[in-house]
Structure formats: C-alpha cells, structure tokens
Design a protein around this motif. Structure first.
Motif, mmCIF file in Angstrom:
data_model
loop_
_atom_site.group_PDB
_atom_site.id
_atom_site.type_symbol
_atom_site.label_atom_id
_atom_site.label_comp_id
_atom_site.label_asym_id
_atom_site.label_seq_id
_atom_site.Cartn_x
_atom_site.Cartn_y
_atom_site.Cartn_z
ATOM 1 N N ILE A 145 -83.407 47.891 65.058
ATOM 2 C CA ILE A 145 -84.230 47.834 63.844
ATOM 3 C C ILE A 145 -85.680 47.550 64.236
ATOM 4 O O ILE A 145 -86.607 48.170 63.727
ATOM 5 C CB ILE A 145 -83.701 46.771 62.857
ATOM 6 C CG1 ILE A 145 -82.370 47.218 62.260
ATOM 7 C CG2 ILE A 145 -84.727 46.507 61.744
ATOM 8 C CD1 ILE A 145 -81.642 46.141 61.485
ATOM 9 N N GLY A 146 -85.871 46.623 65.175
ATOM 10 C CA GLY A 146 -87.224 46.317 65.634
ATOM 11 C C GLY A 146 -87.897 47.516 66.265
ATOM 12 O O GLY A 146 -89.100 47.719 66.093
ATOM 13 N N LEU A 147 -87.135 48.328 66.989
ATOM 14 C CA LEU A 147 -87.707 49.537 67.595
ATOM 15 C C LEU A 147 -88.026 50.601 66.543
ATOM 16 O O LEU A 147 -88.947 51.386 66.711
ATOM 17 C CB LEU A 147 -86.750 50.110 68.631
ATOM 18 C CG LEU A 147 -86.661 49.341 69.945
ATOM 19 C CD1 LEU A 147 -85.484 49.833 70.769
ATOM 20 C CD2 LEU A 147 -87.946 49.454 70.731
ATOM 21 N N ALA A 148 -87.269 50.618 65.459
ATOM 22 C CA ALA A 148 -87.430 51.658 64.446
ATOM 23 C C ALA A 148 -88.515 51.353 63.413
ATOM 24 O O ALA A 148 -89.024 52.261 62.771
ATOM 25 C CB ALA A 148 -86.100 51.887 63.723
ATOM 26 N N VAL A 149 -88.887 50.076 63.251
ATOM 27 C CA VAL A 149 -89.874 49.709 62.242
ATOM 28 C C VAL A 149 -91.216 50.343 62.588
ATOM 29 O O VAL A 149 -91.709 50.210 63.697
ATOM 30 C CB VAL A 149 -90.010 48.163 62.150
ATOM 31 C CG1 VAL A 149 -91.206 47.775 61.310
ATOM 32 C CG2 VAL A 149 -88.745 47.566 61.580
ATOM 33 N N ARG A 150 -91.797 51.047 61.631
ATOM 34 C CA ARG A 150 -93.083 51.729 61.872
ATOM 35 C C ARG A 150 -94.220 51.145 61.049
ATOM 36 O O ARG A 150 -95.368 51.362 61.354
ATOM 37 C CB ARG A 150 -92.944 53.215 61.564
ATOM 38 C CG ARG A 150 -92.017 53.903 62.525
ATOM 39 C CD ARG A 150 -91.890 55.372 62.168
ATOM 40 N NE ARG A 150 -90.879 55.979 63.014
ATOM 41 C CZ ARG A 150 -91.150 56.850 63.956
ATOM 42 N NH1 ARG A 150 -92.376 57.215 64.192
ATOM 43 N NH2 ARG A 150 -90.178 57.360 64.684
ATOM 44 N N SER A 151 -93.918 50.432 60.003
ATOM 45 C CA SER A 151 -94.932 49.890 59.107
ATOM 46 C C SER A 151 -95.616 48.682 59.752
ATOM 47 O O SER A 151 -94.957 47.765 60.244
ATOM 48 C CB SER A 151 -94.274 49.474 57.793
ATOM 49 O OG SER A 151 -95.093 48.588 57.082
ATOM 50 N N GLU A 152 -96.932 48.682 59.719
ATOM 51 C CA GLU A 152 -97.690 47.562 60.293
ATOM 52 C C GLU A 152 -97.407 46.275 59.517
ATOM 53 O O GLU A 152 -97.288 45.209 60.094
ATOM 54 C CB GLU A 152 -99.185 47.886 60.280
ATOM 55 C CG GLU A 152 -99.995 47.007 61.184
ATOM 56 C CD GLU A 152 -99.579 47.094 62.652
ATOM 57 O OE1 GLU A 152 -99.545 46.037 63.311
ATOM 58 O OE2 GLU A 152 -99.291 48.188 63.149
ATOM 59 N N ALA A 153 -97.280 46.387 58.183
ATOM 60 C CA ALA A 153 -96.983 45.218 57.356
ATOM 61 C C ALA A 153 -95.602 44.660 57.702
ATOM 62 O O ALA A 153 -95.419 43.439 57.799
ATOM 63 C CB ALA A 153 -97.046 45.579 55.879
ATOM 64 N N ALA A 154 -94.631 45.543 57.899
ATOM 65 C CA ALA A 154 -93.285 45.095 58.278
ATOM 66 C C ALA A 154 -93.304 44.466 59.658
ATOM 67 O O ALA A 154 -92.611 43.485 59.904
ATOM 68 C CB ALA A 154 -92.311 46.261 58.228
#
Length: 165
Positions: free
Chosen positions: A25-34
């Motif tokens: 999940i950490g590798l897949a997150v693309r949003s800067e806010a996330a």
C-alpha cells in the motif's frame, strides 16, 4: 509445543501478510497528501513488524534447532520475512525519497530496486539514499547481512544432517 506452533502460524499467516500489505500500500500511494498522513505508519509500522518477525524467527531456530521437521517451516517463515523486509524498506524509501540521476524521486520501482540492492549488500551507485533515507539504508544493510547469514546457516545446518529427524 502448541504455543510455539501458534506463534509460527501467527507469523506466517497474519504478521507477514500485514507487513507485505502495508508495504505494498505504501508503494502504491501516489497522492502527496496521503503520503504526508501515511508516511510514519508505513515506515515505522513496517519496520517494527519486520523486526518482530525476524526476531521471532531467529528465536524459533535457537529454541528448536535440533528438530528437523521445524526447519522447513522456519526456512519458509524467514524467507517470507526477507520478502517483507525488502517491501517494507522499499515503502520507506519511496516516502523518504532516493536520488536517481541527480534528482530526488519517490518512485516505487526505484525504491524496490534500491531496497533489493541494500538488502543483499550488493550496493550500487546509480540510485542513492537521500539524507532522510540513509539511516534506513544503513539499518537495512545490517539487517540483510545478519538475515542472509542466518538463512545460509540454517540451510547448511539442515544439509549437514546435524538436526535430529
């Protein structure tokens, strides 16, 4: 002995999938806010779970080294812990950033590549850690060195037939 088998099953079927899932999940997150919100969770949660799995695996070997039937399960558990470690550290590198071609990148591919090279202590100079990621790179190299030595030791121990059937 049942409590130790439960610990093995907990490590294999609960903790390791949680570490791998958290890292993916950490590798897949693309949003800067996330990234801002999840970065500490992915980094510290993944590394803490990894340390727990690795310590439990080494403890299992030390405690039951004479029982050959447990070596296969232990080897599978440690192999899974290694994959989880590579993914957890890759997630940390993605969030903290790496330097590739003289620019800071937050790319999952570069993070996974750097994590594998750090874990195997192969190293490379094409992608390097940022200042924030350097403590993790150093820790991963030390973990990888100890882990790979332990894994090779377990395999050699099993091959030499020193374990009781």
């Amino acid at each position: 002995m049942k409590i130790f088998e439960r610990a093995d099953h907990l490590a294999l079927f609960v903790v390791q999938p949680l570490v791998a899932g958290l890292a993916l999940i950490g590798l897949a997150v693309r949003s800067e806010a996330a990234n801002e919100v999840t970065q500490p969770l992915f980094i510290w949660g993944g590394v803490a779970m990894l340390a727990l799995v690795f310590a439990e695996g080494v403890w299992s070997f030390a405690r039951r080294h004479a029982e050959r039937r447990h070596l296969g399960r232990l080897w599978a558990k440690l192999l899974g812990a290694g994959v989880c470690a590579i993914l957890a550290f890759a997630s940390a590198y993605k969030h903290l950033g790496l330097i590739d071609n003289d620019r800071v990148v937050h790319d999952a591919g570069a993070a996974l590549y750097f994590s594998i090279l750090s874990w195997t202590t192969a190293g490379s100079s094409d992608v390097i850690a940022t200042l924030d990621a350097r403590p993790f790179a150093a820790a991963q190299t030390l973990f990888g060195l100890a882990y790979n030595s332990a894994l090779i030791g377990i395999v050699l121990f099993a091959i030499t037939g020193r374990a009781k059937s």
